[in-house]
Each structure stands twice: as structure tokens, then as C-alpha cells.
Motif scaffolding. Structure first.
Motif, PDB file in Angstrom:
ATOM      1  N   ALA A 118       9.595  40.394   1.961  1.00 40.60           N
ATOM      2  CA  ALA A 118      10.532  40.127   3.030  1.00 40.60           C
ATOM      3  C   ALA A 118       9.790  39.282   4.264  1.00 40.60           C
ATOM      4  O   ALA A 118      10.197  38.405   4.806  1.00 40.60           O
ATOM      5  CB  ALA A 118      11.262  41.456   3.613  1.00 40.60           C
ATOM      6  N   GLU A 119       8.493  40.050   4.495  1.00 45.88           N
ATOM      7  CA  GLU A 119       7.727  39.507   5.805  1.00 45.88           C
ATOM      8  C   GLU A 119       7.378  38.182   5.416  1.00 45.88           C
ATOM      9  O   GLU A 119       7.584  37.326   6.272  1.00 45.88           O
ATOM     10  CB  GLU A 119       6.403  40.377   5.504  1.00 45.88           C
ATOM     11  CG  GLU A 119       5.361  39.886   6.684  1.00 45.88           C
ATOM     12  CD  GLU A 119       4.095  40.705   6.633  1.00 45.88           C
ATOM     13  OE1 GLU A 119       3.303  40.614   7.611  1.00 45.88           O
ATOM     14  OE2 GLU A 119       3.776  41.035   5.320  1.00 45.88           O
ATOM     15  N   ASN A 143       8.261  32.100   6.886  1.00 42.07           N
ATOM     16  CA  ASN A 143       8.282  31.027   6.062  1.00 42.07           C
ATOM     17  C   ASN A 143       9.655  30.294   6.000  1.00 42.07           C
ATOM     18  O   ASN A 143       9.538  29.200   5.659  1.00 42.07           O
ATOM     19  CB  ASN A 143       7.328  31.032   4.637  1.00 42.07           C
ATOM     20  CG  ASN A 143       6.011  31.279   4.885  1.00 42.07           C
ATOM     21  OD1 ASN A 143       5.298  30.930   5.873  1.00 42.07           O
ATOM     22  ND2 ASN A 143       5.291  32.251   4.202  1.00 42.07           N
ATOM     23  N   THR A 144      10.722  31.221   6.316  1.00 46.28           N
ATOM     24  CA  THR A 144      11.965  30.510   6.176  1.00 46.28           C
ATOM     25  C   THR A 144      12.878  30.702   7.342  1.00 46.28           C
ATOM     26  O   THR A 144      12.346  31.419   8.095  1.00 46.28           O
ATOM     27  CB  THR A 144      12.764  31.160   4.833  1.00 46.28           C
ATOM     28  OG1 THR A 144      13.058  32.428   5.123  1.00 46.28           O
ATOM     29  CG2 THR A 144      11.898  30.958   3.650  1.00 46.28           C
ATOM     30  N   ASN A 160      12.584  40.541  15.822  1.00 45.32           N
ATOM     31  CA  ASN A 160      11.402  40.153  16.698  1.00 45.32           C
ATOM     32  C   ASN A 160      10.172  39.821  15.982  1.00 45.32           C
ATOM     33  O   ASN A 160       9.188  39.237  16.372  1.00 45.32           O
ATOM     34  CB  ASN A 160      11.297  41.678  17.424  1.00 45.32           C
ATOM     35  CG  ASN A 160      12.332  41.977  18.495  1.00 45.32           C
ATOM     36  OD1 ASN A 160      12.872  41.029  18.786  1.00 45.32           O
ATOM     37  ND2 ASN A 160      12.670  43.032  18.756  1.00 45.32           N
ATOM     38  N   TYR A 161       9.859  40.524  14.686  1.00 45.68           N
ATOM     39  CA  TYR A 161       8.822  40.033  14.003  1.00 45.68           C
ATOM     40  C   TYR A 161       8.661  38.695  13.622  1.00 45.68           C
ATOM     41  O   TYR A 161       7.513  37.907  14.033  1.00 45.68           O
ATOM     42  CB  TYR A 161       8.795  40.984  12.715  1.00 45.68           C
ATOM     43  CG  TYR A 161       7.405  40.969  12.018  1.00 45.68           C
ATOM     44  CD1 TYR A 161       6.264  41.677  12.210  1.00 45.68           C
ATOM     45  CD2 TYR A 161       7.196  39.976  10.887  1.00 45.68           C
ATOM     46  CE1 TYR A 161       5.169  41.527  11.546  1.00 45.68           C
ATOM     47  CE2 TYR A 161       5.993  39.715   9.984  1.00 45.68           C
ATOM     48  CZ  TYR A 161       5.081  40.755  10.526  1.00 45.68           C
ATOM     49  OH  TYR A 161       3.769  40.496   9.824  1.00 45.68           O
ATOM     50  N   ARG A 162       9.864  38.245  13.466  1.00 40.53           N
ATOM     51  CA  ARG A 162       9.714  36.743  13.311  1.00 40.53           C
ATOM     52  C   ARG A 162       9.314  35.896  14.142  1.00 40.53           C
ATOM     53  O   ARG A 162       8.705  35.125  14.260  1.00 40.53           O
ATOM     54  CB  ARG A 162      11.328  36.109  12.565  1.00 40.53           C
ATOM     55  CG  ARG A 162      11.382  34.767  12.596  1.00 40.53           C
ATOM     56  CD  ARG A 162      12.880  34.588  12.088  1.00 40.53           C
ATOM     57  NE  ARG A 162      12.978  34.238  10.554  1.00 40.53           N
ATOM     58  CZ  ARG A 162      14.077  34.248   9.977  1.00 40.53           C
ATOM     59  NH1 ARG A 162      15.024  34.338  10.286  1.00 40.53           N
ATOM     60  NH2 ARG A 162      13.933  34.308   8.534  1.00 40.53           N
ATOM     61  N   LEU A 163      10.045  36.267  15.410  1.00 41.33           N
ATOM     62  CA  LEU A 163       9.905  35.889  16.713  1.00 41.33           C
ATOM     63  C   LEU A 163       8.278  35.750  17.167  1.00 41.33           C
ATOM     64  O   LEU A 163       7.732  34.614  17.582  1.00 41.33           O
ATOM     65  CB  LEU A 163      10.733  36.180  17.621  1.00 41.33           C
ATOM     66  CG  LEU A 163      12.406  35.811  17.666  1.00 41.33           C
ATOM     67  CD1 LEU A 163      12.992  36.768  18.684  1.00 41.33           C
ATOM     68  CD2 LEU A 163      12.496  34.381  17.946  1.00 41.33           C
TER      69      LEU A 163
END
Length: 81
Positions: free
Chosen positions: A27-28, A33-34, A67-70
Motif C-alpha cells: 500500500a505504501e 507511485n500511483t 497525509n503520507y502520500r502528500l
């Protein structure tokens, strides 16, 4: 039960936790990457409940999936500059 005990002794994690960690690692990677929605990432990684996924993700990475993605995308932008 012997296999479960052996697995925990060898890895320090239960089989269930090991599988959850594998799913969270995938998931990380997908979040970084998507541009897939968090719900789609959760479903693809085997989480039937998006709330459980978000709670598990935050427990492991200290940030919500969004928030992790951002954070990771901002970090990438700073590395490019």
C-alpha cells in the motif's frame, strides 16, 4: 499451532501481523507511485475495510494514508529542485 509458534519465534511477529505488514508495504508503494484513491489501494492490498486500513497504516507509518502520500510527493518535489 506448532507452525504459528515457530513462525513467531523465528520472525518475532505473528503470521497475521506479517501478512498485514506485507499488505501495508504494498500500500505504501502504491500510494507513492500511483494516483489511485486510498479506498482503491486498500481494496487492492486486501483490506476489506478502508477505516481499518487507515488505522493500521497510521499505526505503522505515523501518518494517515492521505497525509503520507502528500508528504512523500512534497519530498519528491524538493529533491527535484
Amino acid at each position: 499451532s506448532w507452525l504459528c509458534a515457530f513462525f513467531k519465534k523465528s520472525t518475532g511477529r505473528t503470521m497475521q501481523q506479517y501478512l498485514i505488514d506485507l499488505r501495508l508495504d504494498k500500500a505504501e508503494e502504491m500510494l507513492i507511485n500511483t494516483n489511485m484513491s486510498v479506498g482503491d489501494v486498500a481494496a487492492i492490498c486486501g483490506f476489506k475495510d478502508a477505516l481499518y486500513f487507515s488505522t493500521s497504516f497510521k499505526k505503522r507509518f505515523n501518518f494517515s494514508p492521505i497525509n503520507y502520500r502528500l508528504l512523500k510527493k512534497q519530498k519528491k518535489l524538493l529533491e527535484i529542485k
